[in-house]
Every structure is written in C-alpha cells, then in structure tokens.
Design an enzyme around this catalytic site. Structure first.
Site, PDB file in Angstrom:
ATOM      1  CE  LYS A 106      -3.100   2.872   2.563  1.00  0.00           C
ATOM      2  NZ  LYS A 106      -3.917   3.125   3.753  1.00  0.00           N
ATOM      3  N   GLY A 167      -8.628   9.343   8.816  1.00  0.00           N
ATOM      4  CA  GLY A 167      -8.969   9.473  10.233  1.00  0.00           C
ATOM      5  C   GLY A 167     -10.059  10.487  10.524  1.00  0.00           C
ATOM      6  CB  ALA A 194      -8.456   7.528   3.961  1.00  0.00           C
ATOM      7  N   GLY A 195     -11.216   7.978   5.469  1.00  0.00           N
ATOM      8  CA  GLY A 195     -12.319   8.905   5.656  1.00  0.00           C
ATOM      9  C   GLY A 195     -13.635   8.266   6.053  1.00  0.00           C
ATOM     10  CG  ASN A 216      -6.823   1.114  11.305  1.00  0.00           C
ATOM     11  OD1 ASN A 216      -5.623   0.994  11.190  1.00  0.00           O
ATOM     12  ND2 ASN A 216      -7.425   0.728  12.423  1.00  0.00           N
ATOM     13  CB  SER A 217      -9.966   5.637  12.475  1.00  0.00           C
ATOM     14  OG  SER A 217      -8.666   5.934  12.084  1.00  0.00           O
TER      15      SER A 217
END
Lengths: 273, 363
Positions: A106, A167, A194-195, A216-217
């Site tokens: 990645k 994040g 992301a986001g 992830n987050s």
C-alpha cells in the site's frame, strides 16, 4: 457469513488473489492486540494492512505483533505510512517485501504533516519505480481524476482514492469525483481508502461500484470495535449487493409504490421519495 | 515462611514490602543489579490515572487503579518516601483544531464507566486558574483523584529499605532459569522455598509464551520558567503525550534524583518527564529521532517556554504485556506468578499484589 458471499460469482480478484470479502481492514489503534484479532476475524476481512514503522522493521523484535497478524491467516498488505518522499516510500516497500514476503504494497506518501493528505507527485513517482520492480501497488491518493490517470499510466491496476481525509470519519466528501474515477476506469480495481466513519459510508462507497473499502479508525476507535467490525462486514456486503442489483433511478416527484386508494392518509406520508 | 521473589522490579518490590509486614524471610533474585534502574518501573512516569487510562483500557483497570490509589500512601510511608505521591488531579487538553480528540476521549470514558460523568470541563479561565502555564489552551478536562507516584524515587527508596532489612537476602545479578512450585532453578541447581513469587516481567517468557514487550520512550526535561503542577495529557490525532512534573528533586536527600543523568539540577528548576510512545516492538535501543521530534514538538506546543528547557536524559524500556493488555495472576501450590502490567505498572501494582496474595499465599 451469509450464503450469497460464498458462491463463486461473488468472489472477486485483486492483486492476483481471489477473495470473497471486499472489506480491507487496518491493524492500528485497537485497545489491545487481542481486541484487534477478534475485530479483524469478526469483520470477515481477508486483507489486513500493517504499517512498517521503521522502528519495528526488525521482525524478531516486533515478533509477537507480527505473529498475531500472521495467525489471522489472511493476506497482509504492508503500507508505507509515514513516508514523505518517493525515495523513502520505495525503500520502505523494499523492506516490507523482505519482512512480509509479499510483493503487495500500500503506497502512501504523505504531503502534509498535519492532515496526512497524500502527495500525488511523489506517489506517482514511487508507483512507477515500484511497478518496474515487480510490486503490486495499492496507491492511496486523493479523489482527483487526473492523478488517478497518471497512476494508471504508470501501470497501477489498483487505485485507492480517499473518501475524505484519513482518520476524519467524514465519509465520502465528494461522491461525484469518485463516480468520475469509477466511470473512467471500469477495468481497474478501485478501493475507497480513508475517511470512512460509519457503516453507511462504506455502503455508499460500494453502491458507487467501488470494488472494496479500506478502513481502520472507524472500527478501532469505536466503543466496541468487535461489534463495529460486524457492522462494517454487513455494510460492505449490503452496498455491493445493492450495486449488483442495480439501484432504481431517482425521480423528481413522489411515486407511491402501493396504490394510494385504500391506504390510510397517515401512511401515505411515509412513502419514500 | 521462607519466601523467594524472582524479579525485583516494581511488582517484586511491592510484593516484598507487603510480605515483610507479615514477618516472612525473603530472598530476592534479580538478573540485574538491585538499584532497579533496568526495570520498566524505573523508566515509568508513575501516573495514577484510572480514568484517563480508560481511553484504551478496560474497566477492570479502572477498578484496580482506584484500589491502588488507596494503597500507595501506606507503602510510601513505610519506606520513608513522604513526598513521593501527589493526588491533585490530572489535566487532559488538546489544541483547538483537535477538539474532536477531546470529545472522543470523554465519550469513550463515559461509555465505559458511569463515574466519568463527573469529570469537570474547564474553560480557558478555569484552566488558567488551576495551571497558569497551560494558558495557551482553551479547553480541558480536569480529573480529580488522579495523580502520580514519583516512580524513580520509589524504586530507589524501596530498594534501600529492603536492603537494610535483616530478613531480606538480596541476590542481584543472578539469572533464574526456571521457576516451579516452591522451587527456583539457577544454573541447574535447585533451591527450595515455602513459596515462590515470579515477578520477572519479560524475563518470564519461558513460562508465558504469549508475553510481549511494548516499547516506551521518555524524555526528561529541566525547565526554569515553567510551573505545571499536575500531570497533563495532550491529545493529538496521532500521538498522545503526557507531561508529568517531578518537582525540584530530593531536598536534603543525598540520593541522586535520577541515577542516569550526570547533569546536576539547577536550584529552583523543575523537572518533567515527557512520554509516552507506544511501539509494538521488543526493542530497548535508544530513543529514535522520529519519536524525539514528536515528543518535543508536542511539548513545545503545550508551552513554548519548553523551548528553553534542557534535555537531561532520554530513556527507553519495554513493558511486559499479554495480548489483551490485561494483567495476569497465576496461583498454584507454593507459587504465585504476576505479570503483564503493561503501561499500567504504578496504577495496578499494589492492587494486583494484594489480590494475588489474598488468592494465593493467604488464600
């Protein structure tokens, strides 16, 4: 896992592997390694991203953490998180290939220290080098169509535009840009990376025809990461099924799906527009 | 009883202090020297923050933490460390652009324990009244009943106290290969005891296969112009740092404040411990450039006067942890093992030791 996900027609191919889950999951920020393990298993994800922080590049030293990752028995996607130049990213990718024994990477080259916005110029530069060196590059980029074009030009088979800043949990900031990239590159594997903050964001990305979602987050920072992992598993499936089923066209007027004759008036107000 | 304690870090020392009160005869083994400087408990900031730790910990840590806070004063009195404990509360703050971090933090706490509803919100005025050197911040949370133990002085005072007691035999620089019920193995020799305690931390890997080391790094600063009296956490999207005050050193004591540091402390200056990184790696090599930049730029943003502070020391160590990051007690006939206190050493040690003793030797 529900039945329809196990049938062959619902598997998909990415980076030379055939998988059933379209959820790619991160391995950072969980309350504990045990919690991470349970959340990842619950998510049904078959690809886990791992940051190769230079400090823990020593496999022996970071041993137990890698052991947990390996014991998951799913594909490992090392990332170049924390790199700020093409050169640094290439070096990190080479280290990751040795550590994890995979040519997947990645590619993440950061252009702004605070909001971690990707640097498109350095990302394209690094992607070109890495593809020549035989890597399967998963580049993290913004939702800019021209950058996506440049990445495709240098040979990327996979492109991962953001939904919004990493994040931030804001979801798909600019769905029109994501749609434009999807339309332009029907043959590429596209992942929203992301986001994503809520399961509905992941569903929305999948409904746009994206091949997968990476996050992830949203899971790791939930009050209950394991439960949230379960929620995302269904959200991604729902979005994909919705895309495959073909959504109805939006209309500019109300259209009752049941005849209004004989329906009490208070029910009529509930009809979806 | 004739008792062996293997490992004289934080847990080993707290165990020894407890067992001495019951009139036992102790043999202490440690693979390193008895000054304790290589123990994770010596690198620690010694935070007593049961609420704040809840952001990533489970509520069991909170319960043990509250119990430890009750137990620490007597332990410290016993060893003559009268000013090594402060419970004036802790401050949690963030930069204006990171307010969502504060909201996430408090939301998580409230989700985990009902008592978190009572945590006080401070506006700029209230914060400045409490800590004038945090005036750069507009909003903070103030958690009463939290504080810290002066970890380095606890390790030294406890070590000296145990060393002076006639019931204690201290065998430092002695590597124990294996521990079994009532038995300690050293170089193929077996020594028998009425009870054995395994407090080896990462040294106990021969028994705990799922034990891992989590690297932590701290920087010691000496600042003349800054007076922060409460442990302060700065939340940031990517790194969470704390600033823990260590005061002006040992007044009238001839014990060096920090064994490692060679710089003598300026009269009237104050020391602060800046931590703490969490790196999933069993690596005790020196502080990295990246970590030091993160820690120092964060502390500079807490109060720009830190720009003139002196870096007196940097330390790294590894904390023993299990995969669930929770402590573990194993009791069997003539044997008790305690391990995995992770980043919660000072928060947990007295309560976990109490529990282990009640369930084991006194059970």
């Amino acid at each position: 896992m529900t039945k329809h996900m196990q049938t062959n027609e619902n598997t998909w191919e990415i980076g030379g592997k055939r998988l059933s889950s379209r959820l790619l999951i991160g391995s950072a920020l969980y309350p504990s390694p045990a919690n991470m393990e349970e959340a990842i298993r619950t998510s049904g994800s078959q690809i886990v991203t791992v940051a190769l922080r230079r400090q823990s590049a020593n496999v022996k030293a970071g041993g137990d953490f890698w052991n947990i990752i390996k014991s998951l028995g799913i594909e490992v996607l090392p990332n170049t998180a924390g790199c700020h130049s093409a050169k640094e990213a290439v070096t990190t990718a080479q280290m990751a290939r040795e550590v994890f024994g995979t040519n997947w990477i990645k590619l993440e080259v950061i252009g702004d220290q605070y909001n971690l916005q990707p640097d498109p110029f350095e990302t394209v530069k690094a992607a070109e080098v890495l593809i020549k060196e035989g890597f399967e590059v998963f580049p993290y980029t913004t939702d800019d169509l021209v950058v996506a074009k440049r990445l495709a030009d240098v040979g990327c088979k996979i492109i991962m535009p953001w939904g919004s800043m990493i994040g931030s949990g804001k979801g798909l900031m600019n769905p029109d840009n994501l749609i434009a990239i999807r339309k332009q590159f029907p043959e590429l594997k596209l992942i929203v990376d992301a986001g994503i903050g809520k399961p509905s964001h992941a569903t929305q990305a999948m409904e746009l025809g994206y091949d997968g979602v990476l996050l992830n987050s949203a899971i790791a920072l939930a009050h209950d990461p394991v439960k949230m992992a379960d929620a995302f598993k269904y959200a991604v499936e729902a979005g994909r099924l919705g895309y495959e089923a073909g959504t109805m066209q939006q209309r500019e007027f109300a259209s009752a799906s049941t005849p209004t004759v004989g329906t009490p008036f208070w029910h009529q107000f509930n009809e979806e527009v | 009883m004739k008792i062996a304690i293997v490992g004289t870090g934080l847990v080993g020392r707290v165990l020894a202090l407890n067992l001495l009160k019951q009139g036992h005869t102790l043999t202490l083994f440690d693979k390193s020297s008895k000054d304790g400087t290589s123990a994770a408990g010596f690198t620690a900031a010694g935070m007593l923050a049961p609420f704040a730790e809840l952001e990533t910990a489970e509520s069991i840590i909170f319960e043990h933490g509250k119990r430890s806070i009750q137990l620490w004063p007597d332990l410290l009195k016993e060893i003559g460390l009268f000013d090594g404990y402060k419970l004036d509360g802790t401050i949690i703050t963030a930069h204006p652009q990171d307010m969502s971090e504060l909201n996430h933090f408090i939301g998580t706490l409230k989700h985990k324990v009902a008592e978190a509803e009572e945590i006080e919100v401070l506006d700029k005025e209230a914060l400045t009244k409490l800590e004038s050197d945090l005036e750069q911040h507009n909003r903070a949370y103030y958690i009463k009943d939290e504080g810290y133990v002066d970890a380095q002085r606890f390790m030294m005072f406890a070590g000296n106290y145990l060393d002076m007691r006639s019931e204690v035999t201290w065998r430092e620089n002695t590597l124990v290969d294996k521990i079994e019920s009532g038995k300690v193995y050293i170089d193929e020799e077996v020594e028998a005891f009425d009870w054995v305690f395994d407090a080896r931390g990462l040294g106990a890997k021969e028994h705990f296969s799922d034990l891992r080391g989590v690297r932590g790094e701290v920087i010691w600063l000496e600042a003349n112009d800054i007076d922060i009296t409460r442990p302060t956490r700065l939340l940031h999207p990517r790194y969470k740092i704390y600033v823990v005050p260590r005061g002006s050193g040992c007044e009238g004591m001839d014990i060096a404040y920090c064994n490692e540091c060679k710089i003598s402390q300026e009269p009237g200056s104050k020391r602060y411990i800046i931590g703490a990184t969490e790196i999933e790696s069993e690596d005790t090599s020196p502080l990295s450039v990246r970590s030091s930049m993160e820690l120092l730029s964060a502390v500079f943003s807490v109060n720009s006067n830190f720009g003139e502070a002196r870096i007196v020391n940097t330390e790294t160590n590894c904390r023993p942890a299990f995969r669930d990051n929770l402590p573990r007690i194993e009791n069997e006939e003539k044997l008790t093992r305690i391990n995995g206190l992770y980043r919660h050493g000072y928060l947990l040690a007295p309560a976990i030791v109490e529990k282990a003793l009640n369930e084991g030797i006194y059970g």
